[in-house]
Write a protein that holds these residues in place. Structure first.
Motif, PDB file in Angstrom:
ATOM      1  N   PRO A  52       0.813  -1.233   0.000  1.00  0.00           N
ATOM      2  CA  PRO A  52       0.000   0.000   0.000  1.00  0.00           C
ATOM      3  C   PRO A  52       0.842   1.278   0.000  1.00  0.00           C
ATOM      4  N   GLY A  53       1.992   1.228   0.697  1.00  0.00           N
ATOM      5  CA  GLY A  53       2.825   2.425   0.791  1.00  0.00           C
ATOM      6  C   GLY A  53       3.364   2.853  -0.571  1.00  0.00           C
ATOM      7  N   VAL A  54       3.721   1.853  -1.384  1.00  0.00           N
ATOM      8  CA  VAL A  54       4.291   2.133  -2.710  1.00  0.00           C
ATOM      9  C   VAL A  54       3.299   2.903  -3.577  1.00  0.00           C
ATOM     10  N   HIS A  55       2.014   2.555  -3.447  1.00  0.00           N
ATOM     11  CA  HIS A  55       0.998   3.153  -4.317  1.00  0.00           C
ATOM     12  C   HIS A  55       0.268   4.327  -3.646  1.00  0.00           C
ATOM     13  N   GLY A  56       0.677   4.652  -2.436  1.00  0.00           N
ATOM     14  CA  GLY A  56       0.047   5.773  -1.731  1.00  0.00           C
ATOM     15  C   GLY A  56      -1.387   5.481  -1.339  1.00  0.00           C
ATOM     16  N   LEU A  57      -1.682   4.203  -1.022  1.00  0.00           N
ATOM     17  CA  LEU A  57      -3.040   3.861  -0.597  1.00  0.00           C
ATOM     18  C   LEU A  57      -3.243   4.361   0.837  1.00  0.00           C
ATOM     19  N   VAL A  58      -4.419   4.940   1.087  1.00  0.00           N
ATOM     20  CA  VAL A  58      -4.643   5.573   2.396  1.00  0.00           C
ATOM     21  C   VAL A  58      -5.705   4.854   3.232  1.00  0.00           C
ATOM     22  N   GLY A  59      -6.308   3.816   2.640  1.00  0.00           N
ATOM     23  CA  GLY A  59      -7.327   3.090   3.389  1.00  0.00           C
ATOM     24  C   GLY A  59      -8.733   3.640   3.183  1.00  0.00           C
ATOM     25  N   VAL A  60      -8.874   4.702   2.365  1.00  0.00           N
ATOM     26  CA  VAL A  60     -10.206   5.240   2.042  1.00  0.00           C
ATOM     27  C   VAL A  60     -10.602   4.683   0.674  1.00  0.00           C
ATOM     28  N   ARG A  61     -11.684   3.920   0.665  1.00  0.00           N
ATOM     29  CA  ARG A  61     -12.047   3.163  -0.530  1.00  0.00           C
ATOM     30  C   ARG A  61     -12.131   4.042  -1.798  1.00  0.00           C
ATOM     31  N   ASP A  62     -12.805   5.188  -1.680  1.00  0.00           N
ATOM     32  CA  ASP A  62     -12.993   6.057  -2.851  1.00  0.00           C
ATOM     33  C   ASP A  62     -11.658   6.515  -3.446  1.00  0.00           C
ATOM     34  N   VAL A  63     -10.739   6.865  -2.568  1.00  0.00           N
ATOM     35  CA  VAL A  63      -9.420   7.342  -3.021  1.00  0.00           C
ATOM     36  C   VAL A  63      -8.601   6.176  -3.567  1.00  0.00           C
ATOM     37  N   ASP A  64      -8.558   5.076  -2.806  1.00  0.00           N
ATOM     38  CA  ASP A  64      -7.708   3.939  -3.174  1.00  0.00           C
ATOM     39  C   ASP A  64      -8.144   3.304  -4.495  1.00  0.00           C
ATOM     40  N   GLU A  65      -9.458   3.218  -4.728  1.00  0.00           N
ATOM     41  CA  GLU A  65      -9.928   2.579  -5.960  1.00  0.00           C
ATOM     42  C   GLU A  65      -9.433   3.337  -7.188  1.00  0.00           C
ATOM     43  N   ARG A  66      -9.429   4.670  -7.087  1.00  0.00           N
ATOM     44  CA  ARG A  66      -8.944   5.472  -8.225  1.00  0.00           C
ATOM     45  C   ARG A  66      -7.460   5.205  -8.488  1.00  0.00           C
ATOM     46  N   VAL A  67      -6.689   5.125  -7.394  1.00  0.00           N
ATOM     47  CA  VAL A  67      -5.241   4.873  -7.527  1.00  0.00           C
ATOM     48  C   VAL A  67      -5.003   3.485  -8.114  1.00  0.00           C
ATOM     49  N   LEU A  68      -5.753   2.499  -7.607  1.00  0.00           N
ATOM     50  CA  LEU A  68      -5.585   1.127  -8.095  1.00  0.00           C
ATOM     51  C   LEU A  68      -5.977   1.021  -9.566  1.00  0.00           C
ATOM     52  N   ASP A  69      -7.069   1.694  -9.961  1.00  0.00           N
ATOM     53  CA  ASP A  69      -7.508   1.668 -11.366  1.00  0.00           C
ATOM     54  C   ASP A  69      -6.429   2.242 -12.285  1.00  0.00           C
ATOM     55  N   GLU A  70      -5.836   3.347 -11.858  1.00  0.00           N
ATOM     56  CA  GLU A  70      -4.795   3.987 -12.665  1.00  0.00           C
ATOM     57  C   GLU A  70      -3.587   3.047 -12.821  1.00  0.00           C
ATOM     58  N   ALA A  71      -3.163   2.430 -11.704  1.00  0.00           N
ATOM     59  CA  ALA A  71      -2.006   1.522 -11.763  1.00  0.00           C
ATOM     60  C   ALA A  71      -2.328   0.293 -12.607  1.00  0.00           C
ATOM     61  N   LEU A  72      -3.572  -0.209 -12.506  1.00  0.00           N
ATOM     62  CA  LEU A  72      -3.961  -1.373 -13.321  1.00  0.00           C
ATOM     63  C   LEU A  72      -3.996  -1.015 -14.805  1.00  0.00           C
ATOM     64  N   PHE A  73      -4.404   0.217 -15.108  1.00  0.00           N
ATOM     65  CA  PHE A  73      -4.408   0.679 -16.496  1.00  0.00           C
ATOM     66  C   PHE A  73      -2.978   0.667 -17.053  1.00  0.00           C
ATOM     67  N   ARG A  74      -2.030   1.147 -16.238  1.00  0.00           N
ATOM     68  CA  ARG A  74      -0.623   1.170 -16.679  1.00  0.00           C
ATOM     69  C   ARG A  74      -0.078  -0.255 -16.824  1.00  0.00           C
ATOM     70  N   PHE A  75      -0.452  -1.121 -15.886  1.00  0.00           N
ATOM     71  CA  PHE A  75      -0.032  -2.533 -15.939  1.00  0.00           C
ATOM     72  C   PHE A  75      -0.489  -3.152 -17.261  1.00  0.00           C
ATOM     73  N   ASP A  76      -1.758  -2.904 -17.617  1.00  0.00           N
ATOM     74  CA  ASP A  76      -2.332  -3.440 -18.848  1.00  0.00           C
ATOM     75  C   ASP A  76      -1.657  -2.794 -20.072  1.00  0.00           C
ATOM     76  N   ALA A  77      -1.400  -1.483 -19.993  1.00  0.00           N
ATOM     77  CA  ALA A  77      -0.749  -0.775 -21.109  1.00  0.00           C
ATOM     78  C   ALA A  77       0.644  -1.348 -21.365  1.00  0.00           C
ATOM     79  N   GLY A  78       1.373  -1.661 -20.292  1.00  0.00           N
ATOM     80  CA  GLY A  78       2.717  -2.232 -20.434  1.00  0.00           C
ATOM     81  C   GLY A  78       2.670  -3.556 -21.183  1.00  0.00           C
ATOM     82  N   LEU A  79       1.689  -4.394 -20.844  1.00  0.00           N
ATOM     83  CA  LEU A  79       1.553  -5.688 -21.532  1.00  0.00           C
ATOM     84  C   LEU A  79       1.207  -5.480 -23.005  1.00  0.00           C
ATOM     85  N   ARG A  80       0.301  -4.528 -23.270  1.00  0.00           N
ATOM     86  CA  ARG A  80      -0.090  -4.255 -24.672  1.00  0.00           C
ATOM     87  C   ARG A  80       1.097  -3.722 -25.469  1.00  0.00           C
ATOM     88  N   LEU A  81       1.871  -2.822 -24.849  1.00  0.00           N
ATOM     89  CA  LEU A  81       3.024  -2.255 -25.553  1.00  0.00           C
ATOM     90  C   LEU A  81       4.092  -3.322 -25.805  1.00  0.00           C
TER      91      LEU A  81
END
Lengths: 177, 172
Positions: A52-81
């Motif tokens: 959680p520290g690496v991704h700046g997760l704070v334990g608030v669902r609304d905030v964390d979900e946005r951060v996780l979605d962004e990181a998952l988008f990049r993860f998927d983009a890396g595989l596509r690239l």
């Protein structure tokens, strides 16, 4: 200087083998992205939640979900690239090393161009795969910075330098005909 | 397989090299490119229809930055891909097309047409200098459409040549 051969010469078998393996890896990567999309996303999300520290997760669902979605988008983009660049660079290796094998007159120059084109062409796309693998544990920016300086810049530069060398070689052969 | 003329090989490798360089510029200099585009838009407000309203002008600026980055991105992908297509298609022309004149015509069409990715560079720069719509129209009308059509016609010529029944050999 001997006139350039009228037919193409094949590059070394090892170069062709490496290029075809890269093509296969790209195809398998593309197929795996489609077939195991859910499993890959679940694994990445699980790893991100374990760091959680690496991704700046704070334990608030609304905030964390946005951060996780962004990181998952990049993860998927890396595989596509990786999928796209591996397919493209495999063909670039075959085409450009064929030119080097045919037009470079000295064995030393031929070997150097072939080595740079092969190593650069294989290494560069693997950087995208490494980026994706590192994102869950290292974070988007930190892993990008690491891969940039250890993979993309050195391997990409090797390819660009070799292509410029190849252009110089073709120009010389054109002028001296 | 026969080798196409050196000038064709040169253009194919040049396109691949430019495509690689375009990709490097796109990834390493993205913030600098965005800053340059924003400065050019601010220096040329009439072409971009800036109104003086900060909110509206920001949206226009973002659109132009997006168009310039899209042009660079299209250039990167198309130059790499078309360079390879030129290499392999020209090799097929050199290997299977009978008749020196027909080979020369097809090589010329493929080589000239393969330069169409340069239209995406024009697309990116003209959108910044002339305004988004005028720049895109200019690139389409003067580079992308004519050279792209030439490239397609060259490929159609290769298809026709490949589809023709080979002449029977004297031994048959």
């Amino acid at each position: 200087m001997t006139p350039p051969p009228a037919t193409w010469r094949l590059p070394p078998r090892a170069t062709l083998l490496v290029a075809v393996v890269l093509l296969v890896a790209a195809e398998v990567g593309g197929a795996s992205m489609a077939r195991f999309k859910v499993e890959l996303a679940r694994w990445a999300r699980g790893e991100m939640l374990r760091h959680p520290g690496v991704h700046g997760l704070v334990g608030v669902r609304d905030v964390d979900e946005r951060v996780l979605d962004e990181a998952l988008f990049r993860f998927d983009a890396g595989l596509r690239l990786f999928h796209m660049h591996a397919e493209g660079m495999a063909l670039v290796i075959i085409a450009t090393t064929t030119v080097a094998a045919t037009l470079a007159e000295t064995a030393g120059l031929r070997r150097m161009l072939t080595l740079l084109l092969t190593v650069g062409g294989v290494g560069y796309p693997l950087g995208y795969l490494l980026w994706s693998v590192l994102i869950p544990a290292w974070g988007v920016e930190r892993s990008k910075s690491l891969v940039e300086w250890t993979v993309w810049v050195p391997f990409g530069s090797a390819t660009i330098v070799a292509l410029l060398g190849l252009l110089a070689l073709i120009s010389i052969r054109m002028v001296r005909r | 397989m026969s080798r196409p003329p050196l000038v064709v090989v040169f253009v194919a490798v040049l396109l691949i090299a430019l495509g690689e360089l375009g990709g490097a510029v796109l990834s390493q200099l993205r913030p600098a490119v965005a800053r340059w585009v924003a400065a050019r838009v601010a220096a040329n407000p009439a072409a971009h229809g800036l109104s003086g309203s900060a909110e509206y002008d920001d949206a226009v600026r973002e659109q132009v930055v997006f168009t310039a980055e899209a042009g660079l991105s299209f250039f990167h992908t198309h130059a790499e891909g078309v360079g390879l297509v030129l290499f392999f298609a020209a090799t097929l022309v050199a290997s299977v097309v009978r008749g020196r004149a027909m080979r020369a015509v097809l090589h010329a069409m493929l080589t000239a047409g393969a330069l169409f990715p340069l239209g995406y560079l024009l697309y990116a720069t003209a959108a910044v200098g002339l305004g988004r719509d005028a720049g895109v129209t200019l690139a389409e009308a003067w580079v992308l459409t004519p050279l792209g059509t030439t490239f397609v016609l060259g490929l159609v010529g290769l298809v026709v040549a490949l589809g023709r029944r080979p002449r029977p050999s004297p031994e048959a």
